[in-house]
Design a protein around this motif. Sequence first.
Motif, PDB file in Angstrom:
ATOM      1  N   ASP A  71      35.379  36.682  36.920  1.00 29.82           N
ATOM      2  CA  ASP A  71      35.953  37.601  35.942  1.00 29.82           C
ATOM      3  C   ASP A  71      35.221  38.944  35.948  1.00 29.82           C
ATOM      4  O   ASP A  71      34.370  39.196  36.795  1.00 29.82           O
ATOM      5  CB  ASP A  71      35.957  36.967  34.554  1.00 29.82           C
ATOM      6  N   LYS A  72      35.542  39.790  34.978  1.00 27.37           N
ATOM      7  CA  LYS A  72      34.979  41.143  34.937  1.00 27.37           C
ATOM      8  C   LYS A  72      33.475  41.169  34.687  1.00 27.37           C
ATOM      9  O   LYS A  72      32.838  42.197  34.908  1.00 27.37           O
ATOM     10  CB  LYS A  72      35.703  41.988  33.895  1.00 27.37           C
ATOM     11  N   THR A  73      32.901  40.068  34.225  1.00 27.99           N
ATOM     12  CA  THR A  73      31.456  40.038  34.000  1.00 27.99           C
ATOM     13  C   THR A  73      30.688  39.752  35.281  1.00 27.99           C
ATOM     14  O   THR A  73      29.465  39.810  35.294  1.00 27.99           O
ATOM     15  CB  THR A  73      31.076  38.974  32.943  1.00 27.99           C
ATOM     16  N   GLY A  91      34.490  40.589  40.233  1.00 34.82           N
ATOM     17  CA  GLY A  91      35.502  41.132  39.324  1.00 34.82           C
ATOM     18  C   GLY A  91      35.320  42.617  39.102  1.00 34.82           C
ATOM     19  O   GLY A  91      36.287  43.387  39.084  1.00 34.82           O
ATOM     20  N   ASN A  92      34.078  43.034  38.963  1.00 31.92           N
ATOM     21  CA  ASN A  92      33.780  44.454  38.795  1.00 31.92           C
ATOM     22  C   ASN A  92      34.205  45.242  40.024  1.00 31.92           C
ATOM     23  O   ASN A  92      34.744  46.344  39.917  1.00 31.92           O
ATOM     24  CB  ASN A  92      32.288  44.631  38.515  1.00 31.92           C
ATOM     25  N   GLU A 113      37.951  45.826  39.981  1.00 33.72           N
ATOM     26  CA  GLU A 113      38.306  46.894  39.046  1.00 33.72           C
ATOM     27  C   GLU A 113      37.932  48.269  39.597  1.00 33.72           C
ATOM     28  O   GLU A 113      38.707  49.218  39.490  1.00 33.72           O
ATOM     29  CB  GLU A 113      37.640  46.654  37.696  1.00 33.72           C
ATOM     30  N   LEU A 167      42.553  43.348  37.462  1.00 31.91           N
ATOM     31  CA  LEU A 167      41.943  42.025  37.466  1.00 31.91           C
ATOM     32  C   LEU A 167      42.527  41.156  36.363  1.00 31.91           C
ATOM     33  O   LEU A 167      42.521  41.540  35.192  1.00 31.91           O
ATOM     34  CB  LEU A 167      40.428  42.145  37.278  1.00 31.91           C
ATOM     35  N   ASP A 200      41.770  38.778  34.149  1.00 30.85           N
ATOM     36  CA  ASP A 200      40.450  38.413  33.646  1.00 30.85           C
ATOM     37  C   ASP A 200      40.527  37.142  32.816  1.00 30.85           C
ATOM     38  O   ASP A 200      40.672  37.186  31.596  1.00 30.85           O
ATOM     39  CB  ASP A 200      39.881  39.575  32.830  1.00 30.85           C
TER      40      ASP A 200
END
Length: 153
Positions: free
Chosen positions: A56-58, A62-63, A66, A72, A74
Amino acid sequence: QDILTIGKIFNVEEKAEALVEEMKAAVDKVTKATEGQEKKTVLFIEFLGGRIQVYDKTMLAGNMVELMGGDLLDVDGTIGAEDIINLDPDVLFVIGEKSYTGIMDDPAYTSLRARVNNQVFTVELGDVYTSGVRTLNGLNIIGKALYPDLYQE
């Protein structure tokens, strides 16, 4: 920042700065060229035993998605096959060949948009997870998958 710090420790600051600038240039290339375009939905996963882990974005992977202009999906933690089908991403990144085979050989994913459109891509864990100097590899893999026309030689 880690790369710059390591550059200082080993007295190779110029090389470290050049690598960081190359990474920034890879991101800038994509963000400038794709400004205003509709973003593709992206899911980033890894098959781990009997579960499917979402990046995910964390997480760095994921970053990176993005930063490279992907939308994404998420989702936190672990998901099941039916979740992947329901999310139906435009692009699916999978960690390692085992995860790729898990998507491509399983009849449950036959209608998955990313599979139908040949938009399932394998990424090595080292390119997107505590990757350090391999971060540029990960960025380029993601960029080429999302925007292949930008990477024509």
